[in-house]
Write an enzyme that holds these catalytic residues in place. Sequence first.
Site, PDB file in Angstrom:
ATOM      1  CE1 TYR A 187      -3.946  -1.865  -0.439  1.00 33.94           C
ATOM      2  CE2 TYR A 187      -2.964  -3.261   1.500  1.00 33.94           C
ATOM      3  CZ  TYR A 187      -4.042  -3.081   0.572  1.00 33.94           C
ATOM      4  OH  TYR A 187      -4.960  -4.023   0.314  1.00 33.94           O
ATOM      5  CE1 TYR A 195      -9.451   0.154   8.445  1.00 38.03           C
ATOM      6  CE2 TYR A 195      -8.948   0.131  10.883  1.00 38.03           C
ATOM      7  CZ  TYR A 195      -8.755   0.869   9.776  1.00 38.03           C
ATOM      8  OH  TYR A 195      -7.779   1.648   9.375  1.00 38.03           O
TER       9      TYR A 195
HETATM   10  C1  LIG Z   1      -2.887  -8.312  -3.110  1.00 34.35           C
HETATM   11  C2  LIG Z   1      -3.737  -8.073  -4.049  1.00 34.35           C
HETATM   12  C3  LIG Z   1      -4.935  -7.330  -3.582  1.00 34.35           C
HETATM   13  C4  LIG Z   1      -3.134  -7.484  -5.325  1.00 34.35           C
HETATM   14  O1  LIG Z   1      -4.071  -7.274  -6.460  1.00 34.35           O
HETATM   15  P1  LIG Z   1      -3.672  -7.258  -7.838  1.00 34.35           P
HETATM   16  O2  LIG Z   1      -4.340  -6.776  -8.954  1.00 34.35           O
HETATM   17  O3  LIG Z   1      -2.869  -8.343  -8.194  1.00 34.35           O
HETATM   18  O4  LIG Z   1      -2.519  -6.041  -7.834  1.00 34.35           O
HETATM   19  P2  LIG Z   1      -2.390  -5.013  -9.168  1.00 34.35           P
HETATM   20  O5  LIG Z   1      -2.145  -5.666 -10.312  1.00 34.35           O
HETATM   21  O6  LIG Z   1      -3.060  -3.681  -9.311  1.00 34.35           O
HETATM   22  O7  LIG Z   1      -0.805  -4.328  -8.696  1.00 34.35           O
HETATM   23  C5  LIG Z   1      -0.487  -3.175  -8.349  1.00 34.35           C
HETATM   24  C6  LIG Z   1       0.723  -3.159  -7.761  1.00 34.35           C
HETATM   25  O8  LIG Z   1       1.098  -3.591  -6.510  1.00 34.35           O
HETATM   26  C7  LIG Z   1       1.887  -4.588  -6.758  1.00 34.35           C
HETATM   27  N1  LIG Z   1       1.625  -5.814  -5.513  1.00 34.35           N
HETATM   28  C8  LIG Z   1       0.512  -6.525  -5.956  1.00 34.35           C
HETATM   29  N2  LIG Z   1       0.352  -7.491  -4.923  1.00 34.35           N
HETATM   30  C9  LIG Z   1       1.426  -7.348  -4.307  1.00 34.35           C
HETATM   31  C10 LIG Z   1       1.816  -7.909  -3.119  1.00 34.35           C
HETATM   32  N3  LIG Z   1       1.213  -9.097  -2.566  1.00 34.35           N
HETATM   33  N4  LIG Z   1       3.187  -7.655  -2.565  1.00 34.35           N
HETATM   34  C11 LIG Z   1       3.791  -6.645  -2.994  1.00 34.35           C
HETATM   35  N5  LIG Z   1       3.289  -5.853  -4.076  1.00 34.35           N
HETATM   36  C12 LIG Z   1       2.178  -6.284  -4.674  1.00 34.35           C
HETATM   37  C13 LIG Z   1       2.191  -4.978  -8.042  1.00 34.35           C
HETATM   38  O9  LIG Z   1       3.253  -5.460  -8.223  1.00 34.35           O
HETATM   39  C14 LIG Z   1       1.956  -3.639  -8.657  1.00 34.35           C
HETATM   40  O10 LIG Z   1       3.192  -2.966  -8.481  1.00 34.35           O
HETATM   41  P3  LIG Z   1       3.723  -1.635  -9.501  1.00 34.35           P
HETATM   42  O11 LIG Z   1       2.635  -0.610  -9.418  1.00 34.35           O
HETATM   43  O12 LIG Z   1       4.842  -1.239  -9.066  1.00 34.35           O
HETATM   44  O13 LIG Z   1       3.617  -2.269 -10.898  1.00 34.35           O
HETATM   45  C15 LIG Z   1      -4.045  -9.562  -4.493  1.00 34.35           C
HETATM   46  O14 LIG Z   1      -3.008 -10.234  -4.791  1.00 34.35           O
HETATM   47  C16 LIG Z   1      -4.714 -10.381  -3.389  1.00 34.35           C
HETATM   48  O15 LIG Z   1      -6.087 -10.385  -3.645  1.00 34.35           O
HETATM   49  N6  LIG Z   1      -3.782 -10.976  -2.487  1.00 34.35           N
HETATM   50  C17 LIG Z   1      -4.743 -11.909  -1.818  1.00 34.35           C
HETATM   51  C18 LIG Z   1      -5.609 -11.156  -0.790  1.00 34.35           C
HETATM   52  C19 LIG Z   1      -4.904  -9.896   0.011  1.00 34.35           C
HETATM   53  O16 LIG Z   1      -3.725 -10.149   0.493  1.00 34.35           O
HETATM   54  N7  LIG Z   1      -5.345  -8.699  -0.275  1.00 34.35           N
HETATM   55  C20 LIG Z   1      -4.898  -7.547   0.527  1.00 34.35           C
HETATM   56  C21 LIG Z   1      -5.615  -7.399   1.982  1.00 34.35           C
HETATM   57  S1  LIG Z   1      -5.018  -6.037   2.856  1.00 34.35           S
END
Ligand SMILES: CC(C)(COP(=O)(O)OP(=O)(O)OC[C@H]1O[C@@H](n2cnc3c(N)ncnc32)[C@H](O)[C@@H]1OP(=O)(O)O)[C@@H](O)C(=O)NCCC(=O)NCCS
Length: 431
Positions: free
Chosen positions: A149, A431
Amino acid sequence: MPQTPARPSHDRQSAHAAPDALEYRVIADDDHAGIDAVSRAGARGFLMGEPTDAELSAQRAAVEGRRHIAVFDASLLHPEVPVATVGSWITEMSTPGGSVPMWAISAVTVAPTHRRRGIARSMLERELRDASDAGLAVAGLTASEATIYGRYGFGIATTAVRFTVDTRRAGWVGPETDGRIEFIDREELAVHLGEVHEEGRWERPGDVRGWSERWREFAGIAAGEEDGKHVRGVRYVDAEGQVRGAMAYRVFEPDSGPVRLDVRLLAAASREAEAALWRFAVQYDLVDQVTADHRPVDDPLPWLVLDTRAVTAESRDFEWLRILDVPAALSARAYAAPVSVVLEVDDRLGYGSGAWLLQVDASGSVSVGADEGSGEPRVALGIVELSSLFLGGVSVRALADAGRVRGSDVAIAALANAFHSWRAPQLSIGY
Ligand SMILES: CC(C)(COP(=O)(O)OP(=O)(O)OC[C@H]1O[C@@H](n2cnc3c(N)ncnc32)[C@H](O)[C@@H]1OP(=O)(O)O)[C@@H](O)C(=O)NCCC(=O)NCCS
């Protein structure tokens, strides 16, 4: 208390182009099937099993009034199940000496089949835009991983401490208290946890209002809780007969190894209640070890026991904040010392960018506005760092030493003295 802005409207319910031409839709409050589909996708995203009907119904009650956005892919075999979700709502978060309406963001999931195509980015950037449009000064969330984030401007604002206490050697040097601890049943526990949390949470910056289903989870009576009968609850009643504390805990007795008491939640509305509940836990007969998570960094626990080495602490980031409106956010807290400084804020998404003159006088009165050549000392920092500093729990000096806050030693010291919170921030419930 500042006026709470209205929830971002549903006017944008029309389809919105997400990456890959997926459909990005706000689920209406009365669309039960839609909310259930979001819950199903959320459970999958957080590695849980398929929710039962009872769990879906409890979840509907838990998320009532929240805004849900789901992303759909019409080309799938099951197009009704979202490939991505996010839920959000306005909550009142405590700050040092005040409070601020905050856009709480939760349940961010993207299906493993649709990962790394920019869906999370598209959802998060929209959340921030909508919150800003609705006049919210701050957004907040808790993160599954610490690297996700920061790119959207969120910074770590609270630290959660997990304590492990070796009760055999801990001893007690804490205060004698004149109230009483008594057992309550789990329904009563859920009620007391909620009431005591709401009363006590203003003592520390960073905490948010809970909700009924959250208290039922802590008390072991939420839908789908298979092991809930092992959860026990007590309350602390002070000498005047007022309930000032409640604690949910569970004792584990393995075939071998230490008998462990896990504190699921210790809620206290007075220091006396907090000490009494800690004592109850660390002096529990037949228990070798006590654990408790999501405690603040200045928790009194290590100072309540005789042998401080009986207490070990692990700490981790917990609440992440994102300032969207610098003058409104910085005006929603009190400061520990007078200061007059220009904050040169860099924000890639633009919300907080600018040179902001923060002035706090000896009476504590705060003014924040665009700097118009005041000539006051300047400190340069990113929106991530300012958001981390907001609750007063992150050291300005540490960020300066890390090269993330830049300014003269005098300006850094003045900022550090002003921003410091005399009580460490704590988010006690996720949350
Ligand atoms: C984390 C999650 C929401 C990311 O979704 P995503 O659609 O694959 O992410 P995006 O393609 O929009 O990626 C945006 C950026 O975040 C990065 N990113 C995405 N997931 C990441 C992770 N787990 N760790 C680090 N970086 C991450 C991407 O590399 C990308 O980086 P950039 O902007 O430098 O190119 C997804 O992997 C997920 O649902 N994970 C399981 C549930 C979870 O952990 N949710 C978060 C709850 S707080």
